[in-house]
Scaffold this active site. Sequence first.
Site, PDB file in Angstrom:
ATOM      1  N   LYS A 137     -60.729  19.146 -14.433  1.00 28.64           N
ATOM      2  CA  LYS A 137     -60.297  20.252 -13.472  1.00 28.64           C
ATOM      3  C   LYS A 137     -61.194  21.577 -14.028  1.00 28.64           C
ATOM      4  O   LYS A 137     -61.507  22.301 -13.125  1.00 28.64           O
ATOM      5  CB  LYS A 137     -58.759  20.591 -13.452  1.00 28.64           C
ATOM      6  CG  LYS A 137     -57.787  19.693 -12.754  1.00 28.64           C
ATOM      7  CD  LYS A 137     -58.189  19.668 -11.510  1.00 28.64           C
ATOM      8  CE  LYS A 137     -57.515  18.529 -10.618  1.00 28.64           C
ATOM      9  NZ  LYS A 137     -57.674  18.540  -9.221  1.00 28.64           N
ATOM     10  N   GLY A 172     -56.391  11.784  -0.005  1.00 32.28           N
ATOM     11  CA  GLY A 172     -55.406  11.623  -0.694  1.00 32.28           C
ATOM     12  C   GLY A 172     -53.868  12.254  -0.118  1.00 32.28           C
ATOM     13  O   GLY A 172     -53.135  12.643  -0.404  1.00 32.28           O
ATOM     14  N   TYR A 213     -57.424  15.219 -17.846  1.00 31.96           N
ATOM     15  CA  TYR A 213     -57.120  15.774 -16.470  1.00 31.96           C
ATOM     16  C   TYR A 213     -57.598  17.281 -16.684  1.00 31.96           C
ATOM     17  O   TYR A 213     -58.570  17.649 -15.473  1.00 31.96           O
ATOM     18  CB  TYR A 213     -55.946  15.804 -16.226  1.00 31.96           C
ATOM     19  CG  TYR A 213     -55.195  16.246 -14.870  1.00 31.96           C
ATOM     20  CD1 TYR A 213     -55.641  15.910 -13.680  1.00 31.96           C
ATOM     21  CD2 TYR A 213     -54.261  17.379 -14.977  1.00 31.96           C
ATOM     22  CE1 TYR A 213     -55.242  16.371 -12.539  1.00 31.96           C
ATOM     23  CE2 TYR A 213     -53.839  18.005 -13.947  1.00 31.96           C
ATOM     24  CZ  TYR A 213     -54.233  17.686 -12.812  1.00 31.96           C
ATOM     25  OH  TYR A 213     -53.750  18.256 -11.518  1.00 31.96           O
ATOM     26  N   ASP A 233     -62.041   5.525   0.194  1.00 33.91           N
ATOM     27  CA  ASP A 233     -62.239   5.642  -1.205  1.00 33.91           C
ATOM     28  C   ASP A 233     -63.120   6.862  -1.435  1.00 33.91           C
ATOM     29  O   ASP A 233     -64.373   6.727  -1.113  1.00 33.91           O
ATOM     30  CB  ASP A 233     -62.740   4.277  -1.653  1.00 33.91           C
ATOM     31  CG  ASP A 233     -62.889   4.503  -3.093  1.00 33.91           C
ATOM     32  OD1 ASP A 233     -62.626   5.549  -3.829  1.00 33.91           O
ATOM     33  OD2 ASP A 233     -63.332   3.431  -3.753  1.00 33.91           O
ATOM     34  N   ASP A 270     -56.071   7.902   2.983  1.00 37.70           N
ATOM     35  CA  ASP A 270     -55.521   7.270   1.219  1.00 37.70           C
ATOM     36  C   ASP A 270     -56.322   6.149   1.084  1.00 37.70           C
ATOM     37  O   ASP A 270     -57.182   5.614   1.983  1.00 37.70           O
ATOM     38  CB  ASP A 270     -54.275   7.335   1.495  1.00 37.70           C
ATOM     39  CG  ASP A 270     -53.852   7.922  -0.044  1.00 37.70           C
ATOM     40  OD1 ASP A 270     -54.332   7.519  -1.138  1.00 37.70           O
ATOM     41  OD2 ASP A 270     -52.973   8.745  -0.471  1.00 37.70           O
ATOM     42  N   GLY A 279     -50.042  11.413  -1.150  1.00 45.26           N
ATOM     43  CA  GLY A 279     -49.389  11.813  -2.490  1.00 45.26           C
ATOM     44  C   GLY A 279     -48.629  13.041  -2.201  1.00 45.26           C
ATOM     45  O   GLY A 279     -47.809  13.275  -1.166  1.00 45.26           O
ATOM     46  N   GLN A 280     -48.174  13.480  -3.302  1.00 47.22           N
ATOM     47  CA  GLN A 280     -46.986  14.401  -3.336  1.00 47.22           C
ATOM     48  C   GLN A 280     -47.354  15.774  -2.333  1.00 47.22           C
ATOM     49  O   GLN A 280     -46.340  16.290  -1.863  1.00 47.22           O
ATOM     50  CB  GLN A 280     -46.837  14.870  -4.748  1.00 47.22           C
ATOM     51  CG  GLN A 280     -45.365  15.759  -4.906  1.00 47.22           C
ATOM     52  CD  GLN A 280     -45.146  16.648  -6.314  1.00 47.22           C
ATOM     53  OE1 GLN A 280     -46.319  16.562  -7.062  1.00 47.22           O
ATOM     54  NE2 GLN A 280     -44.232  16.960  -6.564  1.00 47.22           N
TER      55      GLN A 280
HETATM   56  N1  SER Z   1     -48.430  18.514 -12.115  1.00 48.00           N
HETATM   57  C1  SER Z   1     -49.552  18.416 -12.654  1.00 48.00           C
HETATM   58  C2  SER Z   1     -49.446  17.388 -13.917  1.00 48.00           C
HETATM   59  O1  SER Z   1     -48.344  17.455 -14.490  1.00 48.00           O
HETATM   60  C3  SER Z   1     -50.387  19.522 -13.401  1.00 48.00           C
HETATM   61  O2  SER Z   1     -51.385  19.857 -12.448  1.00 48.00           O
HETATM   62  O3  SER Z   1     -50.329  16.771 -14.194  1.00 48.00           O
END
Ligand code: SER
Length: 314
Positions: free
Chosen positions: A148, A12, A144, A54, A38, A15-16
């Site tokens: 986590k 990944g 999400y 993947d 990625d 990404g950011q």
């Molecule tokens: N920055 C993330 C989000 O907003 C939080 O872990 O989903």
Amino acid sequence: MIQKSDKILVIGSSGQIGTELVQNLREIYGISNVVASDVKVTEQAKEGPFEVIDVMNAQGLLEVVKRHNINQVYLLAALLSATAEKMPKFAWDLNMQGLFNVLDLAKEKIIQKVYWPSSIAVFGPNTPRENTPQFTIMEPSTVYGISKQAGERWCEYYFKKYGVDVRSLRYPGLIGWKSAPGGGTTDYAVHIFHEALKSGSYECFLSENTTLPMMYMPDAIKATIGIMESDYQKVKIRSSYNLSGFSFSPKEIALEIKKYIPNFSISYIPDSRQQIADSWPKSIDSSEAGIDWGWKPEYDLAAMTKDMIKNLKN
Ligand code: SER
């Protein structure tokens, strides 16, 4: 401690977080010792070793790990909070199966060390919201957050049961100028800078007083590499560490930006992300990370804003 033989895979990586993490890891370990990967080829492929992976495909992952003699994996591929609400089942599958595929490589001793990010999203509406402690009520209300929290439990389980050296941080919202966030609830704190410089105004999808924990990317990278390079014994928490930088609301960051762009204006049209933000803490107590492996943030709101504007202007 850095070993000469370390070979790192970042999954990944475009990404950011990955974009900046790969650059920083390559400065420490050397370009050829850090493999970026990625789900599709990106510009990053021009900068050093790159593989298309993947993370759901355990066999493909194993093949890359073996071919490059990888011994450390940073697993960053995931769907973030807002996107995950739109495709809950896929988000669960990706976030969990990806983690299992990497943890299992460590369980089989094919790799030695795993980094996996958790988030403030593990907390929920019943969590104490100010200075949220490391150990507290966790009843996440987003897909999400559920993924986590479950992931944290599995990390600790793999550590205790199979001796897997997995390390993790509960990131707050992350702000940086080198890369764009994607699909999170805290993304406004990056968008606001781009819009302020481009158009002088910003329409915020959270309400003005929605205070959330945030962190500037250099601090996040420092913490990530910091926990990975800490001595094994020092990393006592094997679920995930609370991590804190500073907290602010959209109104407060807008005021800070106005110091540099006096005509900047902000309006508020909260959308579905407001509900997610309202379920998360306002500030985080990260004293365990400080005591165990020496975590200390450098940036506050003022220093971050100054640096963001300086770099984005260039
Ligand atoms: N920055 C993330 C989000 O907003 C939080 O872990 O989903």
